[in-house]
Design an enzyme around this catalytic site. Structure first.
Site, PDB file in Angstrom:
ATOM      1  N   SER A 128       0.834  -1.194   0.000  1.00 34.72           N
ATOM      2  CA  SER A 128       0.000   0.000   0.000  1.00 34.72           C
ATOM      3  C   SER A 128       0.875   1.253   0.000  1.00 34.72           C
ATOM      4  O   SER A 128       1.597   1.501   0.964  1.00 34.72           O
ATOM      5  CB  SER A 128      -0.891  -0.017   1.248  1.00 34.72           C
ATOM      6  OG  SER A 128      -1.307   1.275   1.559  1.00 34.72           O
ATOM      7  N   GLU A 159      24.754  -3.051  14.669  1.00 38.47           N
ATOM      8  CA  GLU A 159      25.673  -3.856  13.849  1.00 38.47           C
ATOM      9  C   GLU A 159      25.057  -4.133  12.471  1.00 38.47           C
ATOM     10  O   GLU A 159      25.444  -5.067  11.786  1.00 38.47           O
ATOM     11  CB  GLU A 159      26.041  -5.157  14.573  1.00 38.47           C
ATOM     12  CG  GLU A 159      27.029  -4.956  15.735  1.00 38.47           C
ATOM     13  CD  GLU A 159      28.478  -4.747  15.276  1.00 38.47           C
ATOM     14  OE1 GLU A 159      28.759  -4.930  14.088  1.00 38.47           O
ATOM     15  OE2 GLU A 159      29.315  -4.383  16.130  1.00 38.47           O
ATOM     16  N   ILE A 216       0.113   3.583   2.895  1.00 38.02           N
ATOM     17  CA  ILE A 216       0.754   3.291   4.191  1.00 38.02           C
ATOM     18  C   ILE A 216       2.253   3.584   4.110  1.00 38.02           C
ATOM     19  O   ILE A 216       2.845   4.132   5.028  1.00 38.02           O
ATOM     20  CB  ILE A 216       0.509   1.814   4.601  1.00 38.02           C
ATOM     21  CG1 ILE A 216      -0.979   1.588   4.860  1.00 38.02           C
ATOM     22  CG2 ILE A 216       1.329   1.444   5.835  1.00 38.02           C
ATOM     23  CD1 ILE A 216      -1.356   0.163   5.186  1.00 38.02           C
ATOM     24  N   ILE A 273      18.724  -6.040   7.578  1.00 34.90           N
ATOM     25  CA  ILE A 273      18.583  -6.439   6.166  1.00 34.90           C
ATOM     26  C   ILE A 273      19.185  -7.835   5.988  1.00 34.90           C
ATOM     27  O   ILE A 273      18.637  -8.689   5.283  1.00 34.90           O
ATOM     28  CB  ILE A 273      19.206  -5.387   5.232  1.00 34.90           C
ATOM     29  CG1 ILE A 273      18.325  -4.122   5.276  1.00 34.90           C
ATOM     30  CG2 ILE A 273      19.341  -5.902   3.798  1.00 34.90           C
ATOM     31  CD1 ILE A 273      18.893  -2.908   4.597  1.00 34.90           C
ATOM     32  N   ALA A 281      22.826   0.606   6.171  1.00 31.92           N
ATOM     33  CA  ALA A 281      24.134  -0.037   6.306  1.00 31.92           C
ATOM     34  C   ALA A 281      23.964  -1.543   6.368  1.00 31.92           C
ATOM     35  O   ALA A 281      22.996  -2.051   6.924  1.00 31.92           O
ATOM     36  CB  ALA A 281      24.818   0.450   7.577  1.00 31.92           C
ATOM     37  N   LYS A 310      31.464  -0.112   2.545  1.00 31.06           N
ATOM     38  CA  LYS A 310      31.560  -0.113   4.012  1.00 31.06           C
ATOM     39  C   LYS A 310      32.604  -1.155   4.431  1.00 31.06           C
ATOM     40  O   LYS A 310      32.453  -2.343   4.143  1.00 31.06           O
ATOM     41  CB  LYS A 310      30.189  -0.457   4.607  1.00 31.06           C
ATOM     42  CG  LYS A 310      30.234  -0.646   6.107  1.00 31.06           C
ATOM     43  CD  LYS A 310      28.852  -0.916   6.682  1.00 31.06           C
ATOM     44  CE  LYS A 310      28.959  -1.295   8.137  1.00 31.06           C
ATOM     45  NZ  LYS A 310      27.680  -1.695   8.719  1.00 31.06           N
TER      46      LYS A 310
HETATM   47  P1  FAD Z   1       8.376  -1.611   6.083  1.00 22.09           P
HETATM   48  O1  FAD Z   1       9.431  -0.896   5.349  1.00 22.09           O
HETATM   49  O2  FAD Z   1       7.637  -0.850   7.125  1.00 22.09           O
HETATM   50  O3  FAD Z   1       7.346  -2.154   5.008  1.00 22.09           O
HETATM   51  C1  FAD Z   1       6.043  -2.570   5.359  1.00 22.09           C
HETATM   52  C2  FAD Z   1       5.222  -2.791   4.104  1.00 22.09           C
HETATM   53  O4  FAD Z   1       3.977  -3.354   4.459  1.00 22.09           O
HETATM   54  C3  FAD Z   1       4.936  -1.537   3.311  1.00 22.09           C
HETATM   55  O5  FAD Z   1       5.026  -1.795   1.933  1.00 22.09           O
HETATM   56  C4  FAD Z   1       3.498  -1.219   3.674  1.00 22.09           C
HETATM   57  O6  FAD Z   1       2.820  -0.525   2.659  1.00 22.09           O
HETATM   58  C5  FAD Z   1       2.954  -2.641   3.806  1.00 22.09           C
HETATM   59  N1  FAD Z   1       1.725  -2.719   4.600  1.00 22.09           N
HETATM   60  C6  FAD Z   1       1.593  -2.562   5.943  1.00 22.09           C
HETATM   61  N2  FAD Z   1       0.291  -2.681   6.299  1.00 22.09           N
HETATM   62  C7  FAD Z   1      -0.392  -2.941   5.160  1.00 22.09           C
HETATM   63  C8  FAD Z   1      -1.768  -3.143   4.853  1.00 22.09           C
HETATM   64  N3  FAD Z   1      -2.727  -3.097   5.792  1.00 22.09           N
HETATM   65  N4  FAD Z   1      -2.113  -3.358   3.575  1.00 22.09           N
HETATM   66  C9  FAD Z   1      -1.175  -3.387   2.584  1.00 22.09           C
HETATM   67  N5  FAD Z   1       0.125  -3.193   2.813  1.00 22.09           N
HETATM   68  C10 FAD Z   1       0.524  -2.970   4.083  1.00 22.09           C
HETATM   69  N6  FAD Z   1      18.558  -2.404   8.762  1.00 22.09           N
HETATM   70  C11 FAD Z   1      19.806  -2.593   8.313  1.00 22.09           C
HETATM   71  O7  FAD Z   1      20.122  -3.669   7.824  1.00 22.09           O
HETATM   72  N7  FAD Z   1      20.718  -1.579   8.360  1.00 22.09           N
HETATM   73  C12 FAD Z   1      20.443  -0.392   8.914  1.00 22.09           C
HETATM   74  O8  FAD Z   1      21.294   0.497   8.922  1.00 22.09           O
HETATM   75  C13 FAD Z   1      19.158  -0.198   9.468  1.00 22.09           C
HETATM   76  N8  FAD Z   1      18.832   0.963  10.089  1.00 22.09           N
HETATM   77  C14 FAD Z   1      17.598   1.079  10.674  1.00 22.09           C
HETATM   78  C15 FAD Z   1      17.285   2.217  11.418  1.00 22.09           C
HETATM   79  C16 FAD Z   1      16.060   2.301  12.060  1.00 22.09           C
HETATM   80  C17 FAD Z   1      15.746   3.496  12.880  1.00 22.09           C
HETATM   81  C18 FAD Z   1      15.087   1.283  11.922  1.00 22.09           C
HETATM   82  C19 FAD Z   1      13.744   1.374  12.579  1.00 22.09           C
HETATM   83  C20 FAD Z   1      15.376   0.172  11.170  1.00 22.09           C
HETATM   84  C21 FAD Z   1      16.633   0.057  10.566  1.00 22.09           C
HETATM   85  N9  FAD Z   1      16.951  -1.074   9.842  1.00 22.09           N
HETATM   86  C22 FAD Z   1      18.219  -1.252   9.354  1.00 22.09           C
HETATM   87  C23 FAD Z   1      15.943  -2.085   9.608  1.00 22.09           C
HETATM   88  C24 FAD Z   1      15.352  -1.919   8.235  1.00 22.09           C
HETATM   89  O9  FAD Z   1      14.916  -0.618   8.020  1.00 22.09           O
HETATM   90  C25 FAD Z   1      14.160  -2.828   8.106  1.00 22.09           C
HETATM   91  O10 FAD Z   1      14.506  -4.094   8.541  1.00 22.09           O
HETATM   92  C26 FAD Z   1      13.759  -2.950   6.683  1.00 22.09           C
HETATM   93  O11 FAD Z   1      13.555  -1.717   6.105  1.00 22.09           O
HETATM   94  C27 FAD Z   1      12.562  -3.816   6.539  1.00 22.09           C
HETATM   95  O12 FAD Z   1      11.386  -3.150   6.764  1.00 22.09           O
HETATM   96  P2  FAD Z   1      10.081  -3.934   6.405  1.00 22.09           P
HETATM   97  O13 FAD Z   1      10.046  -4.188   4.944  1.00 22.09           O
HETATM   98  O14 FAD Z   1       9.939  -5.096   7.317  1.00 22.09           O
HETATM   99  O15 FAD Z   1       8.922  -2.923   6.826  1.00 22.09           O
END
Ligand code: FAD
Length: 513
Positions: free
Chosen positions: A51, A359, A54, A363, A62, A90
């Site tokens: 979405s 660390e 959202i 990802i 990193a 890195k």
């Molecule tokens: P999100 O990016 O939140 O994606 C969620 C998805 O689900 C979106 O597409 C959204 O649209 C969808 N969604 C949610 N609800 C619905 C719904 N009801 N209907 C349809 N779609 C929906 N990782 C590293 O490896 N290195 C780093 O340096 C690092 N730094 C970070 C710093 C911070 C502050 C944070 C919080 C995290 C960091 N991470 C890092 C972790 C990394 O950002 C996440 O692990 C990674 O981006 C994965 O996010 P995600 O895809 O799980 O969630």
């Protein structure tokens, strides 16, 4: 949709798994989609629902070296990847103020010194330290023998497999990059290989009345998407694994007290350094991650010890260039989902748990979970033994990473803030305590099978934060004092000469402009 039967005492849902629905299109969703389609694309129908309304968490810049293997598995060239994601190199993470204010050390990737059978170079270095002290000689620093550290601090980089004329390894590296651009690149890749993307917000999840498995997800417009296996990549929303299946969460905030982050990118400054910086503050720490086009910054902090306003001011006062966006507060809860795989839902990414980015492991955990799912793929139906094995491996992996992160906090020597003193006093997991007890007595650290971090990674944090063992391994005594001093002298010269000949990191990056 599913028939349940018992096969040799194991519950099996006999429906073949052919239709996979990935819910969420952040880094987790597209990383999972790309690997699944690459490896199993001919036998699966893969749909991804996301979405735009959202959006995604939009941070995470990193990584650690295994990302290179992941990209290779997809057949993504480094050239294409670095260009598309505005990536940089890195070589490690520099930790500033973690031991005490004003101190710094690096967790540099790759080896240090030279490989010896039976015990690490580190034991020779410990023995060498003692000899130097006894003879009033200034010893070389542990990081004088790290090619990664020396290159990082000289802002140099070259892709070298071995140090010229030796069998000593060259540089080990990972990337800094824009995770949103990475997700876009992987989206293009996945769609090109047949993954079907559906835009829309899910507002209902339908369960099978018999076995409680997810049967379909329903979008706001009424469109229903059915599947055999659902991968929950909905980030912190954890829409399927928690909101629907109530799986439960194991909270680790008593060991890792930071619970909020604020991220803000800023303008770049030259040179682009090939390492991450982690700068400890009074109640948390700040990251600095240089990309080709900007610097990613953020602060991770304990809201019991610092307000959002204080954290934001501290962050903005310590960035190099003009901020390029409004600082964004991101609350989080450190821990892991009780079961990463529950019924026919596998959670990957933030939906499966969270460890702060100290660390840079999130990802990696996504890529590792996607790989594990493929290795255990239940094409003939989901059974408990497979699910249990997947969950067992996932717990082992994340708990070992958790221990390594706790280590940084526990062994700080700061006496200037209640936060750091609380970290010194806190109880730690038994697994970590056992490791530290052995290390303190003998200097020995053992990397268990599937441990992400090497002994050398642990050694760097331990030495960097001032925890030296009482003893070194007896094998190091096999060398005479002269042999040991010569060894160190020659290795140091070799490292220096190699770094001297390398081009700068900026020169390396020019090809991607
Ligand atoms: P999100 O990016 O939140 O994606 C969620 C998805 O689900 C979106 O597409 C959204 O649209 C969808 N969604 C949610 N609800 C619905 C719904 N009801 N209907 C349809 N779609 C929906 N990782 C590293 O490896 N290195 C780093 O340096 C690092 N730094 C970070 C710093 C911070 C502050 C944070 C919080 C995290 C960091 N991470 C890092 C972790 C990394 O950002 C996440 O692990 C990674 O981006 C994965 O996010 P995600 O895809 O799980 O969630």
């Amino acid at each position: 949709m599913y028939k349940k039967q018992k096969v040799k005492g194991v519950d099996v849902n006999t429906a073949n798994v052919k239709n996979v629905v990935i819910v969420g299109g952040g880094s987790a969703g597209w990383i999972t989609a790309s690997l699944l389609t690459r490896v199993l694309g001919k036998v699966l129908n893969i749909t991804l629902v996301e979405s735009e309304q959202i959006g995604t968490v939009g941070v995470g810049e990193a990584t650690i070296p295994p990302i290179i293997n992941f990209n290779n598995a997809l057949g993504l060239s480094e050239q294409e990847f670095l260009k598309a994601t505005k990536g940089t190199i890195k070589l490690g993470i520099e930790f500033e103020n973690w031991k005490q204010q004003g101190d710094s050390y690096m967790h540099a990737f790759g080896g240090i010194g030279k490989d010896f059978p039976f015990c690490d170079f580190y034991h020779y270095w410990l023995k060498y330290q003692k000899i130097c002290q006894e003879n009033n000689i200034k010893p070389a620093d542990f990081w004088d023998f790290s090619l990664n550290y020396q290159s990082a601090k000289s802002n140099k980089f070259a892709k070298i497999r071995n140090i010229e004329g030796t069998t000593l390894p060259g540089l080990t590296y990972a990337y800094h990059f824009d995770a949103n651009l990475y997700a876009q690149l992987l989206r293009k890749y996945s769609e090109g290989q047949g993954v079907k993307r559906i835009e829309g917000k899910i507002n209902q999840v339908h369960l099978n009345q018999g076995n409680g498995f997810v049967e379909s997800v329903e979008l706001e417009d009424g469109n229903k998407i059915a599947g055999d296996l659902f991968i929950d990549c909905t980030g912190q929303a954890a829409l399927l694994i928690e909101k629907t299946l109530n799986t439960g969460y194991v909270d680790w905030s008593h060991w890792l007290p930071c619970d909020k982050a604020i991220a803000v990118p800023c303008e770049n400054v030259a040179p682009i350094s090939p390492y991450t910086r982690s700068i400890a503050h009074d109640a948390g720490w700040q990251w600095r991650i240089p990309l080709q086009h900007r610097i990613g910054n953020g602060i991770v902090y304990s809201s019991k010890h610092m307000t959002d306003k204080q954290a934001k001011e501290l962050l903005l006062a310590n960035i190099d260039g003009k901020p390029l966006a409004e600082p964004k507060v991101i609350p989080f809860r450190t821990g892991r989902r009780l079961k990463q795989w529950n019924k026919n839902v596998v959670s990957i990414g933030l939906s499966s748990g969270f460890l702060e980015p100290l660390e840079s492991t999130s990802i990696h955990l996504i890529q590792s979970a996607a790989t594990r799912l493929i290795k255990t793929f239940p094409h003939q139906g989901i059974d408990d033994v497979t699910v249990d094995e997947f969950n067992r491996q996932s717990v082992t992996e994340i708990e070992r990473i958790r221990d390594f992160i706790i280590l940084h906090y526990k062994i700080n020597q700061r006496d200037d803030s209640p936060f750091w003193q609380q970290c010194q006093r806190m109880d730690i997991p038994q697994t970590l305590q056992r490791k530290l007890d052995l290390y303190k007595k003998t200097g020995q650290l053992f990397r268990e099978q599937d441990d992400l971090f090497t002994e050398i990674a642990w050694q760097q944090v331990l030495i960097g934060q001032g925890m030296l063992p009482e003893d070194h391994h007896a094998v190091a005594d096999q060398l005479s004092e002269e042999q040991l001093i010569d060894l160190m002298k020659n290795l140091k010269i070799l490292m220096n000469n190699t770094v001297e000949k390398m081009p700068s990191h900026d020169e390396f990056l020019q090809q991607f402009n």
